[in-house]
Design an enzyme around this catalytic site. Structure first.
Site, PDB file in Angstrom:
ATOM      1  CG  ASP A  13      -1.891  -1.160   1.202  1.00  0.00           C
ATOM      2  OD1 ASP A  13      -2.197  -1.665   0.106  1.00  0.00           O
ATOM      3  OD2 ASP A  13      -2.316  -1.582   2.294  1.00  0.00           O
ATOM      4  CE  LYS A  16       2.415  -2.345  -4.390  1.00  0.00           C
ATOM      5  NZ  LYS A  16       2.116  -1.974  -2.998  1.00  0.00           N
ATOM      6  N   GLY A  40      -4.528  -4.186  -3.779  1.00  0.00           N
ATOM      7  CA  GLY A  40      -5.521  -3.151  -4.078  1.00  0.00           C
ATOM      8  C   GLY A  40      -4.719  -1.931  -4.476  1.00  0.00           C
ATOM      9  CG  HIS A  41      -1.950  -1.961  -7.034  1.00  0.00           C
ATOM     10  ND1 HIS A  41      -1.036  -2.488  -7.901  1.00  0.00           N
ATOM     11  CD2 HIS A  41      -1.666  -2.517  -5.821  1.00  0.00           C
ATOM     12  CE1 HIS A  41      -0.240  -3.314  -7.233  1.00  0.00           C
ATOM     13  NE2 HIS A  41      -0.605  -3.358  -5.973  1.00  0.00           N
ATOM     14  CD  GLN A 224       0.803  -8.805  -2.605  1.00  0.00           C
ATOM     15  OE1 GLN A 224       1.473  -9.479  -3.352  1.00  0.00           O
ATOM     16  NE2 GLN A 224      -0.441  -8.482  -2.872  1.00  0.00           N
ATOM     17  NE  ARG A 305      -3.744   0.574   3.593  1.00  0.00           N
ATOM     18  CZ  ARG A 305      -3.993   1.416   2.591  1.00  0.00           C
ATOM     19  NH1 ARG A 305      -3.738   2.698   2.715  1.00  0.00           N
ATOM     20  NH2 ARG A 305      -4.500   0.973   1.464  1.00  0.00           N
ATOM     21  CB  SER A 412       3.338  11.079  -4.160  1.00  0.00           C
ATOM     22  OG  SER A 412       1.943  11.101  -4.288  1.00  0.00           O
TER      23      SER A 412
HETATM   24  P1  GDP Z   1      -0.730   0.414  -3.560  1.00  0.00           P
HETATM   25  O1  GDP Z   1      -1.306  -0.871  -3.100  1.00  0.00           O
HETATM   26  O2  GDP Z   1       0.755   0.485  -3.330  1.00  0.00           O
HETATM   27  O3  GDP Z   1      -1.079   0.777  -4.968  1.00  0.00           O
HETATM   28  O4  GDP Z   1      -1.350   1.556  -2.618  1.00  0.00           O
HETATM   29  P2  GDP Z   1      -2.908   1.666  -2.182  1.00  0.00           P
HETATM   30  O5  GDP Z   1      -3.674   2.152  -3.320  1.00  0.00           O
HETATM   31  O6  GDP Z   1      -3.354   0.436  -1.513  1.00  0.00           O
HETATM   32  O7  GDP Z   1      -2.790   2.738  -1.026  1.00  0.00           O
HETATM   33  C1  GDP Z   1      -2.301   4.014  -1.228  1.00  0.00           C
HETATM   34  C2  GDP Z   1      -3.406   5.010  -0.803  1.00  0.00           C
HETATM   35  O8  GDP Z   1      -2.860   6.293  -0.685  1.00  0.00           O
HETATM   36  C3  GDP Z   1      -4.509   5.141  -1.849  1.00  0.00           C
HETATM   37  O9  GDP Z   1      -5.709   5.440  -1.200  1.00  0.00           O
HETATM   38  C4  GDP Z   1      -4.041   6.300  -2.694  1.00  0.00           C
HETATM   39  O10 GDP Z   1      -5.098   6.970  -3.366  1.00  0.00           O
HETATM   40  C5  GDP Z   1      -3.434   7.184  -1.656  1.00  0.00           C
HETATM   41  N1  GDP Z   1      -2.281   7.999  -2.087  1.00  0.00           N
HETATM   42  C6  GDP Z   1      -1.303   7.694  -2.979  1.00  0.00           C
HETATM   43  N2  GDP Z   1      -0.380   8.667  -3.004  1.00  0.00           N
HETATM   44  C7  GDP Z   1      -0.776   9.598  -2.121  1.00  0.00           C
HETATM   45  C8  GDP Z   1      -0.206  10.825  -1.662  1.00  0.00           C
HETATM   46  O11 GDP Z   1       0.857  11.262  -2.067  1.00  0.00           O
HETATM   47  N3  GDP Z   1      -0.902  11.508  -0.709  1.00  0.00           N
HETATM   48  C9  GDP Z   1      -2.093  11.069  -0.209  1.00  0.00           C
HETATM   49  N4  GDP Z   1      -2.683  11.794   0.719  1.00  0.00           N
HETATM   50  N5  GDP Z   1      -2.654   9.920  -0.608  1.00  0.00           N
HETATM   51  C10 GDP Z   1      -1.984   9.188  -1.542  1.00  0.00           C
HETATM   52  P1  IMO Z   2      -0.864  -4.105  -2.291  1.00  0.00           P
HETATM   53  O1  IMO Z   2      -0.402  -4.646  -3.618  1.00  0.00           O
HETATM   54  C1  IMO Z   2      -0.930  -4.519   2.033  1.00  0.00           C
HETATM   55  C2  IMO Z   2      -0.952  -8.582   3.649  1.00  0.00           C
HETATM   56  C3  IMO Z   2      -2.209  -9.039   4.359  1.00  0.00           C
HETATM   57  C4  IMO Z   2      -1.625 -10.034   5.334  1.00  0.00           C
HETATM   58  C5  IMO Z   2      -0.509 -10.678   4.544  1.00  0.00           C
HETATM   59  C6  IMO Z   2      -0.894 -11.984   3.875  1.00  0.00           C
HETATM   60  O2  IMO Z   2      -2.159  -3.400  -2.338  1.00  0.00           O
HETATM   61  O3  IMO Z   2       0.232  -3.327  -1.646  1.00  0.00           O
HETATM   62  P2  IMO Z   2      -2.458 -12.710   1.868  1.00  0.00           P
HETATM   63  O4  IMO Z   2      -3.831 -12.300   1.482  1.00  0.00           O
HETATM   64  O5  IMO Z   2      -1.427 -12.420   0.826  1.00  0.00           O
HETATM   65  O6  IMO Z   2      -2.405 -14.120   2.357  1.00  0.00           O
HETATM   66  O7  IMO Z   2      -2.101 -11.807   3.149  1.00  0.00           O
HETATM   67  O8  IMO Z   2      -0.147  -9.736   3.542  1.00  0.00           O
HETATM   68  N1  IMO Z   2      -1.178  -8.082   2.273  1.00  0.00           N
HETATM   69  C7  IMO Z   2      -1.112  -6.794   1.936  1.00  0.00           C
HETATM   70  N2  IMO Z   2      -0.942  -5.694   2.685  1.00  0.00           N
HETATM   71  N3  IMO Z   2      -1.035  -4.413   0.695  1.00  0.00           N
HETATM   72  C8  IMO Z   2      -1.175  -5.502  -0.078  1.00  0.00           C
HETATM   73  O9  IMO Z   2      -1.150  -5.433  -1.426  1.00  0.00           O
HETATM   74  C9  IMO Z   2      -1.270  -6.765   0.539  1.00  0.00           C
HETATM   75  N4  IMO Z   2      -1.454  -8.026   0.082  1.00  0.00           N
HETATM   76  C10 IMO Z   2      -1.376  -8.819   1.159  1.00  0.00           C
HETATM   77  O10 IMO Z   2      -2.838  -7.960   4.991  1.00  0.00           O
HETATM   78  O11 IMO Z   2      -1.032  -9.345   6.410  1.00  0.00           O
HETATM   79 MG    MG Z   3      -2.841  -1.562  -1.840  1.00  0.00          MG
END
Ligand code: GDP
Ligand code: IMO
Ligand code: MG
Length: 423
Positions: A13, A16, A40-41, A224, A305, A412
């Site tokens: 998270d 990416k 979840g991207h 991840q 989180r 960012s």
């Molecule tokens: P990923 O899994 O690495 O793609 O990241 P996620 O989408 O799960 O989580 C990142 C969260 O932070 C999302 O809700 C994005 O919309 C948000 N986000 C990304 N970059 C920024 C930033 O620079 N500032 C803020 N406030 N939110 C951001």
């Molecule tokens: P993105 O790509 C954050 C965490 C789960 C759990 C552990 C194992 O959005 O960054 P799993 O379902 O793989 O068996 O879970 O890994 N986890 C993540 N945490 N971002 C993710 O993906 C994750 N994918 C799995 O919360 O602790």
């Molecule tokens: Mg994510």
């Protein structure tokens, strides 16, 4: 060399999805190489937020091919829902989304097994997203799995049945009460399978070989984070794939010497969702405040989180594992308004001060050692140029660059595509 990698350096998270979307115009192909719908991207542009789980984050940009690589595990039901959600955007999915025949399929019983396993662990549970990731990769390495290419064979149904039989006895073995209605799960599954069969399957390793020969620019998108890597993460509280750079080679069939830039994405602080060690976790109002301002709620599971300070010991570990050549710092805007910021630069470990990541970073072994830096108050969300950033943030960036010996090339300052500063 025509392949660049983009990876998360913390516990997932990091942001990416946003950065892949921002960088996609520089590439011809975006390829996911591991993980599955546990990811979840999030992408945000023109006032709309999109969350992708299996589809690479380049899908919204024109003239770019998106590939789901062999290292990914696919839940047909979730993939179909993701594609359905793209309907308003008139994306030619058959042309723009290619799926490796060697990617493994998540069956409904993989999800049930995930639940049974987690339930049987009680308090020691991993905190899995319950998407069937672990059980699916277990079948892959156990040589029992079903792959996308199997959908083109005549005996898919037979192989499916035989695997489901195994799964049902395994679920029994766990000895926990879980309720499920297999016929209804299967109905949804086979309807999604029928849809999946209309999409474009490819021999992705061959596709990548020829694309590279033609000089196409490829960006491999990680899921991840490095600290969730099956080998190098905080085992057993990890996911079931290699989230570090090597995962891109095996997950796409790309040779290591074809990789050029390795972009490491990290948050200006740290978050983790699910169980497991987190040395710099904050249990006070500062942690709460970061979580609130940063809206730190999981994009896949909606779970809160855990939040804490930036951990440079863990960050450097991740940088070294993947040979990161440039860093991208996310969510700098969230840290506005804190008088003092802390960065962990070492651990107190068995009476000593150490700078590397030891075998266990559980709280009984490790206490973080912090350096304090001055915070800033400016709202960063509208900043567009590096020279407009507050001096304290520049100091924060310089400190990280000095410690990690890797340049930060992007900061960012908001979730939107446009809230991105190249430095
Ligand atoms: P990923 O899994 O690495 O793609 O990241 P996620 O989408 O799960 O989580 C990142 C969260 O932070 C999302 O809700 C994005 O919309 C948000 N986000 C990304 N970059 C920024 C930033 O620079 N500032 C803020 N406030 N939110 C951001
Ligand atoms: P993105 O790509 C954050 C965490 C789960 C759990 C552990 C194992 O959005 O960054 P799993 O379902 O793989 O068996 O879970 O890994 N986890 C993540 N945490 N971002 C993710 O993906 C994750 N994918 C799995 O919360 O602790
Ligand atoms: Mg994510």
């Amino acid at each position: 060399m025509s392949v660049d990698l983009l990876l998360g350096l913390q516990w997932g998270d990091e942001g990416k999805g946003k950065i892949v979307d921002v960088l996609t115009p520089n590439y011809d192909i975006i390829a996911r190489f591991q993980g599955g719908p546990n990811a979840g991207h999030t992408l945000e542009f023109e006032g709309v937020k999109h969350v992708l789980h299996t589809i690479p984050s380049g899908i919204f940009r024109s003239n770019v091919i998106n590939v789901i690589g062999n290292g990914v595990v696919i839940d047909p039901i979730i993939l179909k829902k993701e594609i359905d959600a793209l309907a308003p955007y008139q994306i030619n999915i058959k042309e723009k989304l290619l799926i490796s025949r060697k990617a493994h399929i998540i069956l409904p019983t993989h999800r049930l097994l995930d639940l049974a396993s987690e339930t049987s662990k009680g308090k020691a549970k991993i905190g899995s997203t319950l998407k069937g990731i672990g059980p699916c990769y277990m079948d892959k390495t156990g040589r029992n799995g079903l792959r996308i290419g199997d959908l083109e064979k005549d005996n898919f149904l037979e192989e499916y049945r035989s695997l489901v039989e195994k799964h049902l006895s395994l679920i029994n073995y766990y000895g926990v009460e879980i309720e499920f209605d297999l016929p209804s799960l299967e109905k949804e599954f086979f309807s999604a399978i029928d849809y999946l069969k209309t999409l474009s399957f490819i021999d992705s390793e061959d596709f990548f070989y020829h694309s590279q020969k033609q000089g196409k620019k490829i960006l491999a998108e990680g899921a991840q984070g490095s600290m969730l890597d099956i080998d190098f993460g905080t085992y057993p509280f990890v996911t079931s794939s290699n989230t570090t750079a090597s995962g891109a080679c095996t997950g796409l069939g790309i040779a290591p010497n074809q990789i050029k830039n390795v972009m490491g994405v990290f948050k200006a602080y740290t978050t983790r969702v699910g169980s497991g060690a987190f040395p710099t976790e904050l249990f006070d109002e500062i942690g709460e405040k970061i979580g609130q301002i940063g809206r730190e709620v999981g994009a896949t599971t909606g779970r809160k989180r855990r939040c804490g300070w930036l951990d440079l010991v863990a960050l450097k570990y991740a940088i070294h594992l993947s040979g990161v050549t440039q860093l991208m710092m996310m969510k700098a805007d969230v840290l506005s308004g804190f008088e003092t910021l802390k960065i962990c630069t070492g651990y107190r470990y068995k009476g000593e001060v150490i700078k590397h990541l030891p075998y266990s970073i559980d709280p009984e072994y490790v206490t973080p050692i912090y350096t304090e830096l001055k915070g800033w108050n400016e709202d960063l969300s509208k900043v567009q140029k590096a020279k407009e950033l507050p001096v304290e943030l520049i100091e924060y960036i310089k400190f990280i660059e000095k410690e990690t010996e890797v340049p930060i090339t992007l900061v960012s300052v908001g979730a939107d595509r446009t809230q991105t500063i190249q430095i």
